[in-house]
Design a protein around this motif. Structure first.
Motif, PDB file in Angstrom:
ATOM      1  N   ASN A 284       0.872  -1.179   0.000  1.00 15.55           N
ATOM      2  CA  ASN A 284       0.000   0.000   0.000  1.00 15.55           C
ATOM      3  C   ASN A 284       0.910   1.231   0.000  1.00 15.55           C
TER       4      ASN A 284
ATOM      5  N   SER B 164      -1.686  -0.316  -3.691  1.00 12.55           N
ATOM      6  CA  SER B 164      -3.047   0.077  -3.306  1.00 12.55           C
ATOM      7  C   SER B 164      -3.011   1.453  -2.660  1.00 12.55           C
ATOM      8  N   LEU B 165      -3.982   2.278  -3.059  1.00  9.93           N
ATOM      9  CA  LEU B 165      -3.986   3.695  -2.666  1.00  9.93           C
ATOM     10  C   LEU B 165      -5.238   4.055  -1.882  1.00  9.93           C
ATOM     11  N   GLY B 166      -5.818   3.092  -1.158  1.00  5.29           N
ATOM     12  CA  GLY B 166      -7.020   3.362  -0.369  1.00  5.29           C
ATOM     13  C   GLY B 166      -8.142   3.899  -1.248  1.00  5.29           C
TER      14      GLY B 166
ATOM     15  N   GLY C 255      -7.847   4.269  -5.060  1.00  6.94           N
ATOM     16  CA  GLY C 255      -7.781   3.131  -5.977  1.00  6.94           C
ATOM     17  C   GLY C 255      -6.464   2.383  -5.919  1.00  6.94           C
TER      18      GLY C 255
ATOM     19  N   ALA D  12      -9.542  -4.954   2.705  1.00  8.68           N
ATOM     20  CA  ALA D  12      -9.721  -4.416   1.339  1.00  8.68           C
ATOM     21  C   ALA D  12      -8.497  -4.718   0.478  1.00  8.68           C
ATOM     22  N   GLY D  13      -7.309  -4.591   1.068  1.00  8.38           N
ATOM     23  CA  GLY D  13      -6.077  -4.886   0.317  1.00  8.38           C
ATOM     24  C   GLY D  13      -6.002  -6.353  -0.060  1.00  8.38           C
TER      25      GLY D  13
ATOM     26  N   GLY E  10     -11.609  -4.645  -4.345  1.00  6.33           N
ATOM     27  CA  GLY E  10     -11.291  -3.755  -3.213  1.00  6.33           C
ATOM     28  C   GLY E  10     -12.503  -2.910  -2.834  1.00  6.33           C
TER      29      GLY E  10
HETATM   30  N1  LIG Z   1     -12.128   4.457   1.555  1.00  5.47           N
HETATM   31  C1  LIG Z   1     -12.200   3.708   0.444  1.00  5.47           C
HETATM   32  N2  LIG Z   1     -13.112   4.000  -0.516  1.00  5.47           N
HETATM   33  C2  LIG Z   1     -13.188   3.255  -1.648  1.00  5.47           C
HETATM   34  N3  LIG Z   1     -12.378   2.202  -1.906  1.00  5.47           N
HETATM   35  C3  LIG Z   1     -11.450   1.878  -0.999  1.00  5.47           C
HETATM   36  C4  LIG Z   1     -11.308   2.613   0.214  1.00  5.47           C
HETATM   37  N4  LIG Z   1     -10.305   2.061   0.934  1.00  5.47           N
HETATM   38  C5  LIG Z   1      -9.852   1.017   0.186  1.00  5.47           C
HETATM   39  N5  LIG Z   1     -10.533   0.911  -0.970  1.00  5.47           N
HETATM   40  C6  LIG Z   1     -10.329  -0.096  -2.044  1.00  5.47           C
HETATM   41  O1  LIG Z   1      -9.618  -1.195  -1.499  1.00  5.47           O
HETATM   42  C7  LIG Z   1      -8.320  -1.315  -2.088  1.00  5.47           C
HETATM   43  C8  LIG Z   1      -7.281  -1.673  -1.035  1.00  5.47           C
HETATM   44  O2  LIG Z   1      -7.301  -0.709  -0.016  1.00  5.47           O
HETATM   45  P1  LIG Z   1      -6.038  -0.184   0.770  1.00  5.47           P
HETATM   46  O3  LIG Z   1      -6.561   0.444   2.023  1.00  5.47           O
HETATM   47  O4  LIG Z   1      -5.196   0.670  -0.109  1.00  5.47           O
HETATM   48  O5  LIG Z   1      -5.224  -1.537   1.064  1.00  5.47           O
HETATM   49  P2  LIG Z   1      -4.519  -2.070   2.385  1.00  5.47           P
HETATM   50  O6  LIG Z   1      -5.634  -2.714   3.166  1.00  5.47           O
HETATM   51  O7  LIG Z   1      -3.541  -3.056   1.856  1.00  5.47           O
HETATM   52  O8  LIG Z   1      -3.891  -0.902   3.083  1.00  5.47           O
HETATM   53  C9  LIG Z   1      -8.051   0.037  -2.763  1.00  5.47           C
HETATM   54  O9  LIG Z   1      -7.169  -0.123  -3.845  1.00  5.47           O
HETATM   55  C10 LIG Z   1      -9.461   0.441  -3.169  1.00  5.47           C
HETATM   56  O10 LIG Z   1      -9.837  -0.232  -4.364  1.00  5.47           O
END
Ligand SMILES: Nc1ncnc2c1ncn2[C@@H]1O[C@H](COP(=O)(O)OP(=O)(O)O)[C@@H](O)[C@H]1O
Ligand SMILES: O=P(O)(O)OC[C@H]1O[C@](O)(COP(=O)(O)O)[C@@H](O)[C@@H]1O
Length: 314
Positions: free
Chosen positions: A184, A220-222, A225, A250-251, A276
């Motif tokens: 991430n 992954s960018l939260g 996207g 989600a990740g 995600g």
């Molecule tokens: N607040 C959010 N709103 C919409 N989609 C999200 C959000 N947070 C995560 N996602 C989706 O879930 C994926 C993984 O989330 P992320 O938080 O980046 O991963 P990790 O859990 O590994 O830190 C993102 O690439 C996105 O598609």
């Protein structure tokens, strides 16, 4: 078959409260228990999509038994490595607006024999696997190069290897030339030892990881996207804004979606972001299945590297 390996699994308890206030007593509105740990979640999503999967993990104590039972209830084929120490429990507090606070235990140490057993079981399965997917933190005392060793062993057995990790274990996996890594933003930033504010910064560090020999980097960018850097190509996948129930897992869902769609190119990124996005709409760390996906809300484009992470001008 896809083999997932989770050296530090957890029993995930998620509680829902209206709004979290430090030092206050809260009345919990809802609670759920999920089998947890990153590789465990990837396996749950793969099984929900009917993909042949094996989930390798150490289990110990009452929590370990409960974790294995929850996986059996979800029809996830489990290869348990018995551990003398108890499996950890992680707690997630989700507020009504979707804000997610995670309290992750470090995880009890595994003995050298237990670590060797985990590597051996994975090595045995790797010969029959398309992918070995090694994910999550390492328990206390586990050598930083465990993922590096797993990468080498699984590749020697003919499998491709994906690693979702952070810090030194991620660095070791890159050095061992994992086929796919899925950091991430915070994990990539830690690897680069600098803040990454623009899409161009993310691409630059992902390219550096590629130069070490990692073919594909999925960042992954939260809410912004995910970014896929593969060969000479770079794509950004985003989804239309959605309500967020819990971001836990989600990740892991993103990685499962990427693998399910062939782990290659913009179409796999599109599928990954759909996974995600579906995951954040579900409670706790419930993993999405094919019926939870909404592909129309996902867009994959080329990358204007001068833009900030949410696609606005710097
Ligand atoms: N607040 C959010 N709103 C919409 N989609 C999200 C959000 N947070 C995560 N996602 C989706 O879930 C994926 C993984 O989330 P992320 O938080 O980046 O991963 P990790 O859990 O590994 O830190 C993102 O690439 C996105 O598609
Ligand atoms: O191994 P770590 O980094 O402590 O993470 C374990 C936690 O991450 C999860 O796998 C969720 O992962 P993501 O939210 O990063 O997708 C939980 O099930 C588990 O409690």
């Amino acid at each position: 078959m896809i083999v997932t390996v989770t050296p530090n699994p957890s029993l995930d308890r998620t509680v829902l409260v209206g709004e979290l206030a430090r030092g206050a007593v809260h009345r919990v509105e809802d609670v759920r228990l999920d089998p947890g740990g990153k590789g465990v979640n990837v396996a749950r999503a793969l099984v929900a999509a009917n993909r042949p999967t094996m989930c390798v993990l150490p289990t110990g104590g009452t929590e370990g038994t409960c974790l294995a039972e929850l996986l059996v209830a979800e029809a996830v084929p489990v290869v348990e490595v018995p551990a003398a120490s108890t499996t950890r429990s992680n707690v997630t507090v989700v507020e009504a607006d979707g804000t997610t606070t995670k309290l992750n235990e470090p995880g009890n140490a595994l003995s050298d024999t237990e670590i060797a057993a985990l590597e051996n079981r994975t090595g045995e399965l790797a010969g029959r696997a398309d992918w070995v997917v090694a994910c999550g933190s390492l328990p206390a005392g586990c050598p930083d190069d465990l993922y590096g060793r797993l990468v080498r062993a699984a590749r020697a057995a003919g499998a491709r290897v994906a690693v979702d990790a952070s810090g030194p274990p991620l660095r070791e996996a890159c050095r061992a030339r994992a086929d796919l890594v899925t950091p991430n933003l915070a994990e990539l930033s830690e690897l680069a030892a600098r803040p990454l504010n623009r899409l161009g910064d993310v691409v630059e560090v992902a390219r550096r990881v590629q130069r070490e020999g990692v073919a594909t980097v999925l960042v992954s960018l939260g809410a912004d996207g995910a970014l896929l850097v593969e060969g000479n190509g770079v794509w950004h996948g985003t989804s239309a804004s959605t309500f967020v129930r819990s971001t836990v897992g989600a990740g892991d869902a993103l990685l499962a979606g990427f693998l399910l769609a062939g782990a290659r190119g913009p179409s796999a990124l599109h599928h990954a972001v759909a996974y995600g996005t579906a995951a954040v709409r579900l409670p706790g760390s419930r993993m999405p299945g094919p019926d939870d996906l909404c592909f129309d809300s996902v867009h994959v484009t080329g990358v204007d590297e001068s833009l900030t992470l949410n696609g606005t001008a710097a």
